[in-house]
Design a protein around this motif. Structure first.
Motif, PDB file in Angstrom:
ATOM      1  N   ASP A  89       4.264  -5.720   2.506  1.00  0.00           N
ATOM      2  CA  ASP A  89       3.983  -4.289   2.437  1.00  0.00           C
ATOM      3  C   ASP A  89       4.531  -3.662   1.158  1.00  0.00           C
ATOM      4  OD1 ASP A  89       2.877  -3.534   5.246  1.00  0.00           O
ATOM      5  OD2 ASP A  89       4.621  -4.811   5.654  1.00  0.00           O
ATOM      6  N   ILE A  90       5.689  -4.162   0.721  1.00  0.00           N
ATOM      7  CA  ILE A  90       6.415  -3.513  -0.374  1.00  0.00           C
ATOM      8  C   ILE A  90       7.037  -4.567  -1.270  1.00  0.00           C
ATOM      9  CG2 ILE A  90       8.373  -1.988  -0.938  1.00  0.00           C
ATOM     10  CD1 ILE A  90       7.941  -0.869   2.031  1.00  0.00           C
ATOM     11  N   ARG A 116      -3.097  -3.049  -0.333  1.00  0.00           N
ATOM     12  CA  ARG A 116      -2.219  -2.187   0.467  1.00  0.00           C
ATOM     13  C   ARG A 116      -0.764  -2.246  -0.011  1.00  0.00           C
ATOM     14  NH1 ARG A 116      -3.332  -0.357   5.335  1.00  0.00           N
ATOM     15  NH2 ARG A 116      -1.298  -0.995   6.191  1.00  0.00           N
ATOM     16  N   LEU A 117      -0.494  -3.056  -1.021  1.00  0.00           N
ATOM     17  CA  LEU A 117       0.875  -3.255  -1.469  1.00  0.00           C
ATOM     18  C   LEU A 117       1.436  -2.006  -2.157  1.00  0.00           C
ATOM     19  CD1 LEU A 117       3.151  -5.434  -1.778  1.00  0.00           C
ATOM     20  CD2 LEU A 117       2.257  -5.800  -4.092  1.00  0.00           C
ATOM     21  N   ILE A 118       2.649  -1.643  -1.787  1.00  0.00           N
ATOM     22  CA  ILE A 118       3.395  -0.586  -2.474  1.00  0.00           C
ATOM     23  C   ILE A 118       4.404  -1.274  -3.374  1.00  0.00           C
ATOM     24  CG2 ILE A 118       4.999   1.338  -2.193  1.00  0.00           C
ATOM     25  CD1 ILE A 118       3.602   1.780   0.588  1.00  0.00           C
ATOM     26  N   LEU A 182       4.115   5.107   1.463  1.00  0.00           N
ATOM     27  CA  LEU A 182       3.765   4.535   2.770  1.00  0.00           C
ATOM     28  C   LEU A 182       3.006   5.552   3.605  1.00  0.00           C
ATOM     29  CD1 LEU A 182       4.180   2.002   4.558  1.00  0.00           C
ATOM     30  CD2 LEU A 182       6.240   3.112   5.442  1.00  0.00           C
ATOM     31  N   ARG A 185      -0.418   5.764   2.306  1.00  0.00           N
ATOM     32  CA  ARG A 185      -1.203   4.595   2.709  1.00  0.00           C
ATOM     33  C   ARG A 185      -1.764   4.748   4.115  1.00  0.00           C
ATOM     34  NH1 ARG A 185       1.364  -1.437   2.979  1.00  0.00           N
ATOM     35  NH2 ARG A 185       1.943  -0.726   5.068  1.00  0.00           N
ATOM     36  N   GLY A 191      -2.211   0.964  -1.218  1.00  0.00           N
ATOM     37  CA  GLY A 191      -0.873   1.064  -1.780  1.00  0.00           C
ATOM     38  C   GLY A 191      -0.926   1.698  -3.153  1.00  0.00           C
ATOM     39  N   GLN A 192       0.236   1.763  -3.811  1.00  0.00           N
ATOM     40  CA  GLN A 192       0.281   2.322  -5.158  1.00  0.00           C
ATOM     41  C   GLN A 192       1.557   1.896  -5.858  1.00  0.00           C
ATOM     42  OE1 GLN A 192       1.156   6.731  -5.287  1.00  0.00           O
ATOM     43  NE2 GLN A 192       0.777   6.564  -3.068  1.00  0.00           N
TER      44      GLN A 192
END
Length: 381
Positions: A89-90, A116-118, A182, A185, A191-192
């Motif tokens: 996720d991160i 979707r990755l932050i 998050l 998202r 993500g961003q």
């Protein structure tokens, strides 16, 4: 089950700023996997003092994490990290700008395999601007942010805050940015990239000083223990120690004059209103100090508390960590490290009523969870 349970964080950061962010996420339930280089790991592992051969500072801000030893310059290491990033996720890192991209793991590369990755990054001076490529430490950015210029006695050299304020501030700002991303998202499904710098994080803490510059166009003077907009609001010496007194609010000021049996101070034109007291703070401190030195700290603190005036003792760190309020709020908790044995560490400052955070595991040994984590890559979904 903490508020962030179910989130997977790949923490490639080292020293303090990035790991502090990872600690905050882990404390609230995220599965933070600390990616370290084989053989040595995070250089903070070598920071004294040591307990059972383990760095006490490292253990404090790396609790609740798992450690995986990966050589990101090898093909096997790259493949393993890429597989982990595909479902994470991160990501958190605090290298100089461009370092991760050169390894093939910049935001653009990782977002291509996991939209979707932050991706959270801390650097000394930010990803853009003329200082982008400079290395930055807490010491350097404390000096460049203006914080050092206003710390310490009115006369003398600039003072570095003994706490690593730039590092801790950057870790906290990155955590806020990641949690904001998050939430975004949840709405967008995407993500961003989130980035903060040590310089900007330290600069942002100078709120009174910045207000002074913006309002007057002049540099704020160094004023020692005094406050720029409130008086009396500082440390005072008593007969046997030091206390803090915050009596700038007019009702508190009148009560303080009564406690000191000095009603004439309330009518003195130099001290009548808060703005008067700020302008004449040096004279006020001299007068108040003469009164406060007549009795010990316990006497004054009892009187101030009875009057509802905010005040407190000046505690050493060992005293602060054994203070009954600190203990009642569970800000000192115990854990057991496999090598260092029973250890005390900080508790979690943010108290959530339904999904409280906590300290579930000690800081990991280098590579302690490598086999466990990498085995999960090949497990069937």
């Amino acid at each position: 089950m903490g508020a962030l349970s179910g989130l997977v964080v790949l923490d490639l950061s080292c020293h303090l700023s990035g790991p502090y962010c990872g600690m905050l996420l882990a404390d609230h339930g995220a599965d933070v996997i600390k990616i370290e280089r084989p053989g040595g790991g995070d250089e903070a592992r070598g920071m004294p003092p040591f307990v059972g051969g383990e760095s006490a500072p490292f253990m404090l801000w790396n609790r609740n994490k798992r450690s995986v030893a990966l050589d990101l310059k090898s093909e096997d290491g790259k493949a393993a990290f890429r597989a982990l990033a595909r479902t994470a996720d991160i990501v958190v890192e605090n290298f100089r700008p461009g370092t991760m991209a050169r390894l093939g793991f910049g935001y653009e590369e990782l977002a291509a395999i996991n939209p979707r990755l932050i991706y959270g990054a801390i650097s000394g001076f930010g990803q853009t601007g003329p200082y982008r490529d400079r290395g930055g430490f807490d010491l350097v950015t404390q000096g460049m942010s203006g914080l050092m210029s206003v710390c310490g006695p009115a006369d003398g050299p600039p003072h570095r805050l003994p706490i690593a304020i730039s590092d801790v501030a950057a870790g906290m700002h990155l955590c806020v940015g990641i949690l904001s991303a998050l939430e975004a998202r949840h709405r967008t499904g995407k993500g961003q990239f989130v980035e903060v710098s040590l310089l900007e994080s330290a600069l942002s803490y100078g709120v009174y000083e910045a207000a002074h510059v913006f309002a007057t166009g002049e540099k704020p003077p160094r004023i020692g223990q005094a406050h720029r907009g409130s008086s009396p609001y500082q440390v005072f010496e008593t007969a046997d120690g030091w206390i803090t007194v915050g009596a700038a609010q007019q009702s508190f000021w009148m009560s303080l004059c009564a406690i000191l049996d000095a009603p004439e101070l309330a009518e003195d034109p130099r001290f009548r209103e808060n703005s008067d007291r700020v302008a004449n703070n040096a004279e006020l401190v001299e007068v108040l100090s003469a009164h406060l030195r007549k009795q010990g700290s316990a006497h004054w603190l009892a009187a101030l508390d009875a009057a509802g005036i905010p005040a407190g003792p000046v505690l050493d760190f060992d005293e602060a960590l054994s203070d009954p309020q600190v203990l009642a709020r569970e800000m000192v908790v115990e854990t057991t490290h496999p090598k260092a044995g029973p250890m005390r560490t900080f508790g979690v400052p943010a108290k959530l009523s339904m999904t409280p955070g906590g300290v579930a595991r000690p800081a990991p040994a280098l590579g302690e969870h490598t086999d466990e984590v990498l085995a999960s890559i090949n497990e069937p979904a």
